[in-house]
Design a protein around this motif. Structure first.
Motif, short mmCIF file in Angstrom:
data_model
loop_
_atom_site.label_atom_id
_atom_site.label_comp_id
_atom_site.label_asym_id
_atom_site.label_seq_id
_atom_site.Cartn_x
_atom_site.Cartn_y
_atom_site.Cartn_z
N HIS A 280 61.94 29.18 42.16
CA HIS A 280 62.64 28.75 40.57
C HIS A 280 63.12 29.72 40.16
O HIS A 280 62.66 30.39 38.84
CB HIS A 280 60.95 28.87 39.70
N GLU B 15 65.62 29.80 38.76
CA GLU B 15 66.57 29.29 37.05
C GLU B 15 65.85 29.57 35.99
O GLU B 15 66.57 30.10 35.08
CB GLU B 15 66.55 27.74 37.01
N THR B 16 64.45 30.25 36.48
CA THR B 16 63.28 30.32 34.94
C THR B 16 63.68 32.11 35.15
O THR B 16 63.25 32.07 33.95
CB THR B 16 61.92 31.12 36.01
N GLN C 29 67.31 32.59 33.90
CA GLN C 29 67.68 32.42 32.75
C GLN C 29 66.63 33.20 31.07
O GLN C 29 67.35 33.10 30.43
CB GLN C 29 67.76 31.61 32.59
N GLN C 30 66.06 32.71 31.37
CA GLN C 30 65.01 33.17 29.75
C GLN C 30 64.67 34.47 29.78
O GLN C 30 63.70 35.04 28.58
CB GLN C 30 63.36 32.59 30.14
N ARG C 31 65.91 35.82 30.65
CA ARG C 31 65.00 37.19 30.29
C ARG C 31 66.38 37.41 29.30
O ARG C 31 67.19 36.76 30.07
CB ARG C 31 64.29 37.82 31.93
N ALA D 187 70.91 35.66 30.77
CA ALA D 187 70.56 34.93 29.61
C ALA D 187 71.98 33.90 30.33
O ALA D 187 71.32 32.74 29.22
CB ALA D 187 70.68 35.07 28.23
N ASN E 99 72.94 30.79 34.89
CA ASN E 99 72.08 29.00 35.24
C ASN E 99 71.85 28.82 36.24
O ASN E 99 73.16 29.50 36.85
CB ASN E 99 72.37 28.00 33.95
#
Length: 613
Positions: free
Chosen positions: A16, A18-19, A21-23, A27, A30
Motif C-alpha cells: 500500500h 500510495e499511503t 503520500q500522506q506524509r 506529499a 501519488n
C-alpha cells in the motif's frame, strides 16, 4: 507474471505504498508519479542495458598501461542512467532529488539489475557513497563530493578490503598521516596522506565520469607511530582520483592513486574490478608521495560511518541477486512453454504416435519453475518490505520509526544472504530447465548464474552474515529485536488462522518460529561463542527460510483476499498462492534439520582436525 506485474502487486496491493503520500516528504507524489518512474526505468533498462548485457560479458575491461577501457555500450548506459536522475531519486528536491520513497526507488532500480547487472553497477556504489557523505560528511564535503555524485559528474567506490586482510577489517594496514602542520585547516576536511593497498574495488578505475570518489578505510598512527590494533583505530577518508577545489571543479592535479591490476572474474564482467595502490608515488602530488584524503567524521569512527553504506549495499546486493534469479526464471518459463519434448503419461503409457508436448506440462519441470517462482518472488517481497522499513524509519512516528529501525537491523543479514543463496539456486534450475542448451552461451541463463555467484561473497560473505545474525542481532538489547520480529510473524499467523485456506500454513510457520526460538537459546546455553557460532550458517539458513515463509504467508493473505474482488487477475493470484504452498511444502520442512545441529551445538565442524582432511 512479469516482474512489473509482480512489483505492482507487491507495491500497491500488499505494501500500500500510495499511503506514503500522506506524509509531508512524499506529499507531491501519488500512484501516477510512482508509475511514471517505474515506466521510465523499465524503458531505459530495456533500451540501454538489456541489448548489451551479453556484449559486456564477452568484452571485458582492459588496461592499456594508463587507463582502463570499458565497452562503449557501458559508457552510454552509465550516462543515460545518470541523466535519468535515478542516482538522486530518494534525495531532497534541493539537491536535485525526487524525494521518492525508498521502496519505489528500489523497485525501479530492480529493472537495471534484471536487464544487465554488469552494465550499470556503478549506480549502486555511487548513490551509496553519496548517501554516506550526506549522513556523515561535512557541509562542504556534501556540496563538493556527494552532490556531484548525485549529478553523475563523479562516480563512487567503496574501499575496505586489503589483499592480506580480506574481510578482516581489524587487520587493515593502510596508514593515514597528517599532511603538514596546517592539515586541520583544509576547508574540505582535515587533510591526510594515505599509503596502502585496497583489493576488490569495483569501478576503481574507468573513464565513465569526470572523477572517482574513493571512501577509504585507513588507520591514523598513534604518537608512537604504531597503528591501533583492531577496528577502534579505523577512520574514513575521501580520496578523489583527481583533486578538486571548494567549488567541485577539477584542479588538474592527479591524486596519488594508481591501478595495480584488474581482477578477471567469473561473471559481473562489465564492471572493472581493481587492486588500487594509494601513495606508492606513481602520481606524486604537491611535491611528494602519498594520496591526499580528507577525514570524514571523527578519527576512529570510520567503521561506524562506513556501515551506513555497507548496510545499504547489503540490501542492494540482495535485490540484485533477486533480479538475476528473476531473469533466469522468466527465461526458463518462456523456454518451457515453447520447447516440445516427450509425451503425456497415460493409462497405457506414452503413445509415440501422438505429438510431443511442451516441457512445462511435465511435473518435474513445473517443480523447477515453481521453486524459482517461490524463491524469487519471495525474495523480492522481502527486499521491498525492507525498503518500506527504511521509509518508516525516516518518516514514521517516533515509536514506529524506532521499531522499523530495529526490524531492519534484524532482517539485513537475511535480506543480503537469502536471495544470494536461493536465487543463485534458482539460476541453476533455470539452466536445468533448458537442459543441455542451458549449459551453452546460446541462452542467457548460464550468464545469470555466473553473474549471481558473486552475491554470496561481496558485501559480507555468507559466513559473516551468519555470525552477525546469531552472534549479534538475535542477542542485541537482550533479544528485543528477535522478540519484535516474532511479534510481527505471530500477527500474520493470527490473521492466517482466520482464513481456512491458509490456517494450516499458519500452524506450520508457528512451529518453525518456535524451533528458531528454542535453537537460539540452546546455541547460547553455555555462553561459549565458539560453541554457539560453530553452526551459524545452518542457523542463518533456517532463520531465512522462516522469514521467507512469513513473507509468503503475508503475501498469500493479500492474494487470497484479492480473489473475491471484481476484476481481479485470478491466474496471477492463484500463482501466488501456489508458490506459497510450494514453499511451505518443499522448503519450510528443511528448517528442522538445520536447527538440529544448531540446538545440539554439534561440534563436527569445530573439532575436525585439519590433518584429517
Amino acid at each position: 507474471m512479469s516482474y512489473r506485474q509482480t512489483a505492482d502487486f507487491l507495491l500497491y496491493d500488499w505494501l500500500h505504498v500510495e499511503t506514503l503520500q500522506q506524509r509531508a516528504r512524499f506529499a507531491e507524489h501519488n500512484r501516477e508519479t510512482f508509475d511514471a518512474v517505474l515506466d521510465m526505468c523499465e524503458k531505459l533498462a530495456a533500451d540501454k542495458f538489456a541489448p548489451v548485457n551479453r556484449l559486456v560479458d564477452t568484452e571485458e575491461p582492459w588496461f592499456d598501461g594508463e587507463k582502463v577501457h570499458v565497452p562503449e555500450a557501458s559508457v552510454a548506459a552509465a550516462r543515460a542512467y545518470a541523466e535519468s536522475g535515478m542516482l538522486a531519486a530518494a534525495q531532497d528536491y534541493e539537491v536535485g532529488g525526487m524525494q521518492l520513497p525508498c521502496v519505489v526507488e528500489m523497485a525501479a532500480h530492480a529493472f537495471f539489475s534484471k536487464a544487465g547487472i554488469g552494465v550499470g553497477g556503478a549506480g549502486m556504489l555511487t548513490s551509496g557513497n553519496a548517501n554516506l557523505l550526506m549522513a556523515h560528511g561535512s557541509e562542504l564535503q556534501r556540496e563538493v563530493f556527494a552532490k556531484n555524485e548525485f549529478a553523475g559528474r563523479f562516480f563512487g567506490t567503496m574501499c575496505l578490503s586489503e589483499p592480506q586482510a580480506g574481510s578482516s577489517l581489524s587487520d587493515i594496514v593502510t596508514r593515514a598521516t597528517p599532511d603538514g602542520d596546517d592539515f586541520e585547516r583544509d576547508p574540505l576536511g582535515p587533510r591526510y596522506r594515505l599509503r596502502g593497498n585496497k583489493m576488490w574495488i569495483s569501478n576503481g578505475e574507468h573513464e565513465l565520469a569526470e572523477n572517482i570518489v574513493h571512501p577509504v578505510l585507513a588507520k591514523i598512527p598513534g604518537p608512537d607511530g604504531k597503528l591501533v590494533p583492531g577496528t577502534r583505530g579505523i577512520s574514513l577518508f575521501i580520496v578523489p582520483k583527481k583533486l578538486v577545489d571548494t567549488d567541485g571543479q577539477l584542479t588538474g592535479e592527479r591524486n596519488d592513486v594508481a591501478l595495480a591490476g584488474l581482477n578477471h572474474k567469473l561473471g559481473y564482467r562489465g564492471i572493472p574490478n581493481t587492486l588500487l595502490n594509494f601513495g606508492e608515488g606513481k602520481y606524486p602530488v604537491r611535491g611528494s608521495a602519498g594520496a591526499i584524503g580528507y577525514l570524514v567524521g571523527k578519527p576512529g569512527e570510520g567503521l561506524r560511518c562506513m556501515f551506513h553504506m555497507m548496510n545499504e549495499a547489503r540490501i542492494a546486493v540482495g535485490l540484485g541477486a533477486t533480479m538475476l534469479g528473476y531473469a533466469g526464471y522468466e527465461a526458463s518459463l518462456d523456454y518451457a512453454k515453447n520447447r516440445p519434448q516427450g509425451r503425456p503419461m497415460g493409462p497405457g503409457g506414452k503413445d509415440a504416435t501422438q505429438p510431443q508436448i511442451p516441457i512445462i506440462r511435465h511435473a518435474d519441470v513445473r517443480r523447477m519453475l515453481l521453486a524459482q517462482k517461490s524463491w524469487c518472488e519471495g525474495a523480492l517481497a522481502l527486499e521491498l518490505y525492507c525498503a518500506r522499513l527504511v521509509d518508516e524509519q525516516h518518516t514514521g512516528a517516533p515509536d514506529d520509526a524506532a521499531q522499523a529501525a530495529m526490524l531492519l537491523e534484524m532482517l539485513t543479514p537475511i535480506a543480503k544472504s537469502w536471495p544470494s543463496e536461493w536465487c543463485l539456486e534458482a539460476n541453476s534450475l533455470a539452466i536445468q530447465v533448458h537442459g543441455g542448451y542451458g549449459y551453452t552461451r546460446d541462452f542467457p541463463v548460464e550468464q545469470y548464474w555466473r553473474d549471481n555467484r558473486l552475491n554470496m561473497i561481496h558485501e559480507g560473505t555468507h559466513g559473516i552474515q551468519a555470525l552477525d545474525l546469531l552472534g549479534r542481532k538475535v542477542v542485541m538489547d537482550g533479544g528485543k529485536g528477535l522478540q519484535l520480529l516474532a511479534s510481527r510473524i505471530n500477527a500474520t499467523i493470527e490473521r492466517a488462522m482466520r482464513v481456512p485456506e491458509l490456517a494450516g500454513f499458519g500452524n506450520e510457520l508457528a512451529a518453525a518460529l518456535a524451533e528458531v526460538g528454542r535453537a537460539t537459546k540452546a546455541a547460547w546455553a553455555t555462553g561459549n561463542p565458539e560453541e554457539a557460532l560453530a553452526n551459524a550458517v545452518p542457523y542463518l539458513q533456517a532463520f531465512g527460510h522462516t522469514v521467507i515463509a512469513w513473507i509468503w504467508l503475508d503475501v498469500a493473505l493479500c492474494a487470497q483476499a484479492g480473489l473475491s474482488q471484481s476484476g481481479a487477475d485470478e491466474a496471477a493470484l492463484r500463482g501466488k498462492l501456489a508458490a506459497c504452498r510450494f514453499f511451505f511444502r518443499h522448503d519450510l520442512p528443511k528448517v528442522a534439520a538445520w536447527l538440529r545441529v544448531v540446538a545440539s551445538r554439534d561440534d563436527t565442524c569445530r573439532t575436525m582436525d585439519e590433518a584429517w582432511f
